[in-house]
Design a protein around this motif. Structure first.
Motif, mmCIF file in Angstrom:
data_model
loop_
_atom_site.group_PDB
_atom_site.id
_atom_site.type_symbol
_atom_site.label_atom_id
_atom_site.label_comp_id
_atom_site.label_asym_id
_atom_site.label_seq_id
_atom_site.Cartn_x
_atom_site.Cartn_y
_atom_site.Cartn_z
ATOM 1 N N UNK A 1 31.417 2.145 16.404
ATOM 2 C CA UNK A 1 30.081 1.602 15.730
ATOM 3 C C UNK A 1 30.556 1.492 14.491
ATOM 4 N N UNK A 2 30.997 0.276 13.313
ATOM 5 C CA UNK A 2 31.093 0.443 12.462
ATOM 6 C C UNK A 2 29.771 1.000 11.373
ATOM 7 N N UNK A 3 29.929 1.807 10.084
ATOM 8 C CA UNK A 3 28.966 2.334 8.960
ATOM 9 C C UNK A 3 28.866 0.649 8.825
ATOM 10 N N UNK A 4 27.350 0.007 8.349
ATOM 11 C CA UNK A 4 27.232 -1.810 7.611
ATOM 12 C C UNK A 4 27.212 -1.635 6.106
ATOM 13 N N UNK A 5 27.537 -1.981 5.306
ATOM 14 C CA UNK A 5 27.430 -2.521 4.125
ATOM 15 C C UNK A 5 25.948 -2.152 3.387
ATOM 16 N N UNK A 6 25.980 -1.741 2.603
ATOM 17 C CA UNK A 6 24.851 -1.717 2.204
ATOM 18 C C UNK A 6 24.509 -1.592 0.177
ATOM 19 N N UNK A 7 23.684 -0.873 -0.492
ATOM 20 C CA UNK A 7 23.642 -0.930 -1.546
ATOM 21 C C UNK A 7 22.306 0.739 -1.950
ATOM 22 N N UNK A 8 23.253 1.173 -2.726
ATOM 23 C CA UNK A 8 23.205 2.637 -2.613
ATOM 24 C C UNK A 8 22.902 3.289 -4.550
ATOM 25 N N UNK B 1 31.914 -2.006 7.424
ATOM 26 C CA UNK B 1 32.027 -2.948 7.002
ATOM 27 C C UNK B 1 30.807 -3.993 5.915
ATOM 28 N N UNK B 2 31.502 -5.078 5.505
ATOM 29 C CA UNK B 2 30.861 -5.640 3.868
ATOM 30 C C UNK B 2 31.582 -4.908 2.974
ATOM 31 N N UNK B 3 30.881 -5.568 1.844
ATOM 32 C CA UNK B 3 30.140 -5.361 0.530
ATOM 33 C C UNK B 3 29.382 -4.484 0.546
ATOM 34 N N UNK B 4 29.472 -3.507 -0.780
ATOM 35 C CA UNK B 4 28.357 -2.318 -1.050
ATOM 36 C C UNK B 4 28.783 -2.646 -2.701
ATOM 37 N N UNK B 5 27.417 -1.959 -2.782
ATOM 38 C CA UNK B 5 27.313 -1.798 -4.139
ATOM 39 C C UNK B 5 26.423 -0.141 -4.312
#
Length: 435
Positions: free
Chosen positions: A377-384, A403-407
């Motif tokens: 299971x991959x980690x999921x992108x988020x805002x931090x 997975x995805x675009x993080x900020x």
């Protein structure tokens, strides 16, 4: 406030060269105040904290010339001692934890040293008692302005003595060593820190004419001398940055080569990564990390109990790497207990990893149990938001694997300790943009 936009899930490839060591730089730069002669320092990292300290030295009257990338000369032959009590210094010194190490050399050479309560990472209490207790034992008078949070020490001439430090503080040991080299008589420091960066400071001071023995042990003997001369010194590569690149390679399942790491100064770092199942290959003075396509498995202790990784004074594991090790463990096969003994707020960044899908149990402010996903299971992108240097880089590593675009906001915290990190990451294939 700056921001990184990271598109995760891309494999990286290539070579990366570690910068000069941040924690060594903060000690070495303060030591230039001990002599009026020219000191040349090479491999200085171009990072916010180091550049702030260079600015403070310039405001003190030190003549500074840049000779090339990471190479500077310093000549402290006309120091403005009064600057240390100015409002400008009270503001600038407060923003830099490393400014505390100005006190030792200023006290030794000019008979007085002042410092506002320094800032730095918000990772818990970071007391200064070891520094000032050492100065007092050398004969200095201590004063503290509680309203302004302003510390001061003064002495006509320091006198050597025996002291047993209440903790093996790296910055405290460095500060007391710098104060002792010009003291009258012999100083013995027991329970001294013995990190490679402190060894570098002692070796540089000896090249300048100091008489320090016991380097690399927790018992230092310093025979005071009348004066010190100039020298040339080259700083070690940053072991924390090296550990960061190892973690990045493992989390992104990438093949990376870390150049010129100074293997002999890495201590337990390679073996700790080995216990997490990460393969490190020594190629000359380089580290080669193959792509861990099948993941990596955490070892248990020989009796089958869960592995515990904890920080300890050198030659134990540096606390600065525990945040990175915790992130690496989120994708390992198995479980590990991370025990951060030194700082009570350093593990609080795990809430963002939980948002990303990591399995972490925060047992208390000092301990966290990590159950790895084994890349199922991959980690999921988020805002931090980056809370401090090491947590910020740990979140950046998590984002590059997610997975995805993080900020990530407040990236100035990362810039305090990592030189041009986005440019260097793009060079090995990372999708990262600075806003």
């Amino acid at each position: 406030m700056g921001t990184f936009i990271i598109e995760g899930g891309h494999q990286l490839h290539g070579e990366i060269t570690p910068q000069g060591a941040k924690n060594e730089a903060l000690q070495i730069l303060c030591a230039v105040l001990l002599t009026p002669e020219t000191v040349t320092i090479q491999n200085i990292p171009d990072i916010l904290d180091v550049n702030k300290l260079i600015g403070i030295l310039e405001d003190l009257g030190v003549k500074i010339q840049k000779k090339g990338k990471g190479s500077y000369t310093f000549k402290a032959d006309d120091v403005n001692v009064d600057y240390l009590q100015s409002e400008t210094f009270k503001k600038d010194g407060r923003g830099l934890r490393g400014s505390i190490m100005l006190v030792g050399p200023m006290l030794a050479r000019f008979g007085q040293g002042f410092i506002p309560k320094p800032g730095g990472d918000k990772i818990g209490r970071r007391r200064l008692d070891t520094h000032f207790e050492g100065f007092v034992k050398l004969g200095a008078k201590f004063r503290y302005n509680r309203e302004e949070h302003f510390f001061g020490v003064e002495a006509r001439r320091l006198k050597g003595t025996y002291m047993l430090l209440d903790e093996a503080s790296v910055t405290g040991t460095a500060n007391i060593v710098m104060a002792s080299v010009l003291a009258e008589g012999t100083t013995t420091i027991y329970n001294a820190a013995c990190e490679p960066y402190l060894q570098q400071l002692c070796k540089m001071l000896n090249k300048m004419g100091a008489r320090i023995s016991g380097i690399g042990s927790n018992l230092l003997t310093i025979e005071g001398v009348e004066s010190l001369g100039g020298t040339t010194h080259r700083m070690l590569p940053d072991m924390i940055e090296i550990g960061s690149w190892v973690g990045l390679a493992a989390m992104t399942q990438s093949e990376l080569t870390i150049k010129n790491v100074g293997w002999e100064n890495l201590g337990l770092i390679p073996s700790v990564f080995g216990k997490l199942g990460i393969t490190l290959k020594k190629k000359g003075d380089d580290i080669f990390i193959p792509a861990h396509k099948k993941g990596y498995e955490i070892q248990n202790f020989i009796d089958g109990s869960i592995l515990t990784i904890a920080d300890a004074p050198w030659p134990g594991l540096t606390p600065d790497l525990l945040s990175i090790i915790l992130v690496i463990a989120t994708q390992a096969r198995g479980e590990v207990l991370i025990h951060q003994k030194m700082f009570e707020s350093r593990l609080f960044f795990v809430d963002k990893l939980l948002d990303m899908g990591a399995k972490i149990i925060l047992c208390d402010p000092h301990r966290a149990t990590v159950i790895g996903h084994d890349f199922k299971s991959t980690l999921k992108a988020t805002t931090m938001v980056s809370p401090d240097i090491r947590a910020g880089v740990s979140l950046l590593i998590a984002a590059l694997s997610a997975k995805g675009t993080s900020t990530i906001h407040n990236i100035e915290q990362i810039d305090r300790g990592y030189e041009e990190i986005d440019t260097r990451l793009r060079a090995i294939g990372a999708h990262i943009t600075r806003v």
